[in-house]
Design a protein around this motif. Structure first.
Motif, PDB file in Angstrom:
ATOM      1  N   SER A 117      62.870  14.258  27.113  1.00 13.25           N
ATOM      2  CA  SER A 117      63.389  12.984  26.626  1.00 13.25           C
ATOM      3  C   SER A 117      63.277  11.908  27.697  1.00 13.25           C
ATOM      4  O   SER A 117      63.536  12.156  28.879  1.00 13.25           O
ATOM      5  N   ALA A 118      62.889  10.707  27.253  1.00  9.80           N
ATOM      6  CA  ALA A 118      62.779   9.573  28.175  1.00  9.80           C
ATOM      7  C   ALA A 118      64.142   8.964  28.482  1.00  9.80           C
ATOM      8  O   ALA A 118      64.254   8.137  29.382  1.00  9.80           O
ATOM      9  N   ILE A 119      65.180   9.340  27.711  1.00 10.80           N
ATOM     10  CA  ILE A 119      66.546   8.955  28.062  1.00 10.80           C
ATOM     11  C   ILE A 119      67.319  10.236  28.380  1.00 10.80           C
ATOM     12  O   ILE A 119      67.064  11.284  27.800  1.00 10.80           O
ATOM     13  N   THR A 120      68.236  10.150  29.311  1.00  9.33           N
ATOM     14  CA  THR A 120      68.929  11.349  29.783  1.00  9.33           C
ATOM     15  C   THR A 120      69.842  11.908  28.708  1.00  9.33           C
ATOM     16  O   THR A 120      70.761  11.239  28.233  1.00  9.33           O
ATOM     17  N   ILE A 121      69.569  13.141  28.342  1.00  6.39           N
ATOM     18  CA  ILE A 121      70.364  13.840  27.326  1.00  6.39           C
ATOM     19  C   ILE A 121      70.261  15.332  27.655  1.00  6.39           C
ATOM     20  O   ILE A 121      69.747  16.152  26.907  1.00  6.39           O
ATOM     21  N   SER A 122      70.733  15.663  28.868  1.00  2.00           N
ATOM     22  CA  SER A 122      70.428  16.931  29.519  1.00  2.00           C
ATOM     23  C   SER A 122      70.914  18.165  28.775  1.00  2.00           C
ATOM     24  O   SER A 122      70.396  19.263  28.991  1.00  2.00           O
ATOM     25  N   GLU A 123      71.917  18.009  27.898  1.00  2.00           N
ATOM     26  CA  GLU A 123      72.411  19.173  27.178  1.00  2.00           C
ATOM     27  C   GLU A 123      71.405  19.720  26.160  1.00  2.00           C
ATOM     28  O   GLU A 123      71.458  20.893  25.795  1.00  2.00           O
ATOM     29  N   VAL A 124      70.499  18.873  25.695  1.00  4.73           N
ATOM     30  CA  VAL A 124      69.580  19.311  24.638  1.00  4.73           C
ATOM     31  C   VAL A 124      68.097  19.168  24.998  1.00  4.73           C
ATOM     32  O   VAL A 124      67.245  19.712  24.291  1.00  4.73           O
ATOM     33  N   ALA A 125      67.765  18.434  26.054  1.00  3.69           N
ATOM     34  CA  ALA A 125      66.361  18.209  26.386  1.00  3.69           C
ATOM     35  C   ALA A 125      66.193  18.002  27.883  1.00  3.69           C
ATOM     36  O   ALA A 125      67.101  17.519  28.564  1.00  3.69           O
ATOM     37  N   GLU A 126      65.019  18.361  28.378  1.00  2.00           N
ATOM     38  CA  GLU A 126      64.687  18.086  29.776  1.00  2.00           C
ATOM     39  C   GLU A 126      64.454  16.582  29.948  1.00  2.00           C
ATOM     40  O   GLU A 126      64.036  15.908  29.008  1.00  2.00           O
ATOM     41  N   PRO A 127      64.661  16.073  31.138  1.00  2.00           N
ATOM     42  CA  PRO A 127      64.223  14.698  31.400  1.00  2.00           C
ATOM     43  C   PRO A 127      62.699  14.660  31.450  1.00  2.00           C
ATOM     44  O   PRO A 127      62.060  15.675  31.767  1.00  2.00           O
ATOM     45  N   TYR A 128      62.119  13.510  31.111  1.00  2.19           N
ATOM     46  CA  TYR A 128      60.665  13.409  31.193  1.00  2.19           C
ATOM     47  C   TYR A 128      60.237  13.348  32.646  1.00  2.19           C
ATOM     48  O   TYR A 128      60.600  12.426  33.386  1.00  2.19           O
ATOM     49  N   ILE A 129      59.480  14.345  33.075  1.00  2.00           N
ATOM     50  CA  ILE A 129      58.871  14.389  34.409  1.00  2.00           C
ATOM     51  C   ILE A 129      57.404  14.749  34.197  1.00  2.00           C
ATOM     52  O   ILE A 129      57.097  15.822  33.656  1.00  2.00           O
ATOM     53  N   ARG A 130      56.520  13.853  34.582  1.00  2.00           N
ATOM     54  CA  ARG A 130      55.101  14.026  34.263  1.00  2.00           C
ATOM     55  C   ARG A 130      54.540  15.345  34.762  1.00  2.00           C
ATOM     56  O   ARG A 130      53.871  16.075  34.021  1.00  2.00           O
ATOM     57  N   ARG A 131      54.789  15.672  36.018  1.00  2.00           N
ATOM     58  CA  ARG A 131      54.224  16.910  36.576  1.00  2.00           C
ATOM     59  C   ARG A 131      54.754  18.155  35.868  1.00  2.00           C
ATOM     60  O   ARG A 131      54.022  19.122  35.655  1.00  2.00           O
ATOM     61  N   ARG A 132      56.029  18.111  35.497  1.00  2.57           N
ATOM     62  CA  ARG A 132      56.602  19.253  34.777  1.00  2.57           C
ATOM     63  C   ARG A 132      55.967  19.365  33.394  1.00  2.57           C
ATOM     64  O   ARG A 132      55.691  20.468  32.915  1.00  2.57           O
ATOM     65  N   ALA A 133      55.747  18.220  32.751  1.00  2.76           N
ATOM     66  CA  ALA A 133      55.109  18.236  31.432  1.00  2.76           C
ATOM     67  C   ALA A 133      53.712  18.845  31.508  1.00  2.76           C
ATOM     68  O   ALA A 133      53.333  19.679  30.674  1.00  2.76           O
ATOM     69  N   VAL A 134      52.945  18.431  32.522  1.00  2.00           N
ATOM     70  CA  VAL A 134      51.590  18.965  32.690  1.00  2.00           C
ATOM     71  C   VAL A 134      51.645  20.465  32.937  1.00  2.00           C
ATOM     72  O   VAL A 134      50.846  21.236  32.385  1.00  2.00           O
ATOM     73  N   ARG A 135      52.604  20.901  33.732  1.00  2.00           N
ATOM     74  CA  ARG A 135      52.730  22.337  34.018  1.00  2.00           C
ATOM     75  C   ARG A 135      53.083  23.124  32.759  1.00  2.00           C
ATOM     76  O   ARG A 135      52.552  24.212  32.526  1.00  2.00           O
ATOM     77  N   HIS A 136      53.954  22.572  31.941  1.00  2.00           N
ATOM     78  CA  HIS A 136      54.273  23.225  30.668  1.00  2.00           C
ATOM     79  C   HIS A 136      53.006  23.391  29.825  1.00  2.00           C
ATOM     80  O   HIS A 136      52.775  24.455  29.226  1.00  2.00           O
ATOM     81  N   LEU A 137      52.198  22.334  29.755  1.00  2.00           N
ATOM     82  CA  LEU A 137      50.964  22.398  28.971  1.00  2.00           C
ATOM     83  C   LEU A 137      50.027  23.468  29.526  1.00  2.00           C
ATOM     84  O   LEU A 137      49.430  24.241  28.766  1.00  2.00           O
TER      85      LEU A 137
END
Length: 245
Positions: free
Chosen positions: A109-129
């Motif tokens: 999520s691009a807005i902080t909502i840590s209980e249900v979603a990760e924060p948007y972090i580009r490198r982490r997103a790429v690693r997930h992919l």
């Protein structure tokens, strides 16, 4: 290399799928149709099984439509934040359906909502992919005054997607005019970003188009209602409208 392995028969290795909220609405006036969400998840799961790395940006129009009366007269920024929260609801519904289909999925999520979603972090997103997880980007860009189309173009550029797949609800691609209003509207099979901007064709908003054009990102506009279209696009078939630089 992704965890599920690279399939050399696919036309694209990493894609970004832009889903409108209406694509999850089915025949409802507003809200989320569980059967429609399940069907969309099945199409994504089939693409994932072919070894394609998949990022998804989901809109929130299906939920926001039910809030329009409440939002009337509100400050634009407040209304836009409500829309962002609607996209989070859709992202969670899609994640649940994908995981029921045994597809590992993360919501960022691009807005902080840590209980249900990760924060948007580009490198982490790429690693997930790279690990073979489907990544769903929620809350647009995290900023008011920007559409989820712009979020799709931005995230596609950031994670180095090879193409943006623009899923439309019951529309085959790009037309010269609105086919629902103009019976003489002609289907356009292929055009450039600049032609679409010059002719004022409503495929994406201008900001999103500019991002795709600057980053040489092709866009395929197609009908999500046909359950085989994503698979056909990945097989290299010409489906819908191709927009390229």
């Amino acid at each position: 290399m992704s965890a599920q392995g690279t399939n050399q028969t696919t036309a694209y290795h990493r894609i970004l799928l832009k889903l409108s909220g209406e694509a999850l609405m089915g025949e409802l006036d507003y809200g989320t149709d569980p059967l429609r969400v399940q069907a969309v998840a099945g199409e994504i799961a089939a693409a994932h099984a072919r070894g394609v790395e998949i990022a998804v940006v989901v809109g929130g129009g299906n939920i926001y439509r039910g809030l329009e009366a409440a939002a009337r007269g509100m400050d634009r920024a407040t209304g836009d934040y409500m829309g962002m929260l609607a996209t989070v609801l859709n992202a969670l519904a899609l994640q649940d359906a994908l995981e029921k289909a045994e597809v590992p999925t993360r919501v960022q999520s691009a807005i902080t909502i840590s209980e249900v979603a990760e924060p948007y972090i580009r490198r982490r997103a790429v690693r997930h992919l790279e690990k073979g997880r489907v990544v769903i980007f929620a809350a647009g860009t995290g900023n008011p005054f920007f559409t989820t189309d712009t979020a799709a173009a931005l995230r596609a550029a950031e994670v180095h997607a090879e193409v943006v797949l623009m899923a439309k609800n019951g529309v085959e691609g790009v037309y010269s005019a609105d086919p629902a209003k103009d019976p003489a509207a002609q289907f356009i099979s292929e055009l450039t970003h600049r032609e679409a901007l010059t002719r004022g064709l409503q495929v994406m908003d201008a900001t999103a188009f500019a991002l795709c054009m600057e980053n040489n990102l092709p866009i395929v506009v197609f009908n999500m209602a046909d359950g085989s279209n994503i698979n056909r696009i990945l097989s290299g078939s010409h489906v819908g409208t191709l927009v390229k630089t």
